[in-house]
Design a protein around this motif. Structure first.
Motif, PDB file in Angstrom:
ATOM      1  N   ALA A 187     -77.320 -15.850  28.864  1.00 51.64           N
ATOM      2  CA  ALA A 187     -77.516 -15.163  27.094  1.00 51.64           C
ATOM      3  C   ALA A 187     -78.299 -16.798  27.475  1.00 51.64           C
ATOM      4  O   ALA A 187     -79.729 -16.220  26.458  1.00 51.64           O
ATOM      5  N   ARG A 188     -77.912 -17.460  27.341  1.00 51.63           N
ATOM      6  CA  ARG A 188     -78.904 -18.818  27.604  1.00 51.63           C
ATOM      7  C   ARG A 188     -79.739 -19.099  27.774  1.00 51.63           C
ATOM      8  O   ARG A 188     -80.927 -19.194  27.182  1.00 51.63           O
ATOM      9  N   VAL A 189     -80.295 -18.710  29.633  1.00 49.55           N
ATOM     10  CA  VAL A 189     -81.339 -18.232  30.033  1.00 49.55           C
ATOM     11  C   VAL A 189     -82.193 -17.375  29.910  1.00 49.55           C
ATOM     12  O   VAL A 189     -83.545 -17.981  29.548  1.00 49.55           O
ATOM     13  N   VAL A 190     -81.514 -16.586  29.510  1.00 49.03           N
ATOM     14  CA  VAL A 190     -82.884 -15.083  28.696  1.00 49.03           C
ATOM     15  C   VAL A 190     -83.246 -15.531  27.517  1.00 49.03           C
ATOM     16  O   VAL A 190     -83.940 -15.648  27.172  1.00 49.03           O
ATOM     17  N   ALA A 191     -82.514 -16.276  26.884  1.00 50.66           N
ATOM     18  CA  ALA A 191     -82.952 -16.808  25.365  1.00 50.66           C
ATOM     19  C   ALA A 191     -84.084 -17.344  25.460  1.00 50.66           C
ATOM     20  O   ALA A 191     -84.999 -17.536  25.067  1.00 50.66           O
ATOM     21  N   ASP A 192     -84.180 -18.305  26.627  1.00 55.00           N
ATOM     22  CA  ASP A 192     -84.960 -19.495  26.368  1.00 55.00           C
ATOM     23  C   ASP A 192     -85.861 -19.404  27.144  1.00 55.00           C
ATOM     24  O   ASP A 192     -87.615 -19.898  27.990  1.00 55.00           O
TER      25      ASP A 192
END
Length: 113
Positions: free
Chosen positions: A31-36
């Motif tokens: 989630a963090r990687v894709v959101a960034d």
């Protein structure tokens, strides 16, 4: 961002004339990687991805509480709206369960099947 803010943002994205592209994530780090990634406007969860990441096969085997907890964890990682694919029976049971909510953490779920 509140649950209501996320829900309204997701509704606006769906209503916009541009194609809404969402990427499936299955845990906090994805989630963090894709959101960034620049240009990412919303995230999605896939029931199979979450089930598999927790060691369950696809097909409504993952316990409801585990699925809801993981979707909530994913949604807390970002201010982006998150749409969740909760397996068929899970979504119905979760909606009827008092006190079961990802309140403050995700936009309303959508059924993709």
């Amino acid at each position: 961002m509140s649950t209501l803010d996320k829900a309204q943002a997701l509704q606006r994205l769906h209503a916009a004339p541009e194609l809404l592209l969402v990427v499936n994530v299955w845990d906090a780090i994805t989630a963090r990687v894709v959101a960034d990634i620049p240009g990412t406007k919303a995230l999605a969860t896939a029931s199979h991805g979450i089930a598999a990441s927790l060691g369950y096969p696809d097909g409504e085997v993952i316990p409801r509480d585990e699925m809801i907890a993981e979707v909530s964890l994913v949604a807390r990682q970002t201010d982006l709206p998150v749409t969740a694919d909760l397996e068929a029976a899970t979504a119905t049971r979760a909606a009827r369960s008092p006190g079961r909510s990802t309140s403050g953490s995700s936009a309303p779920t959508s059924r993709t099947r």
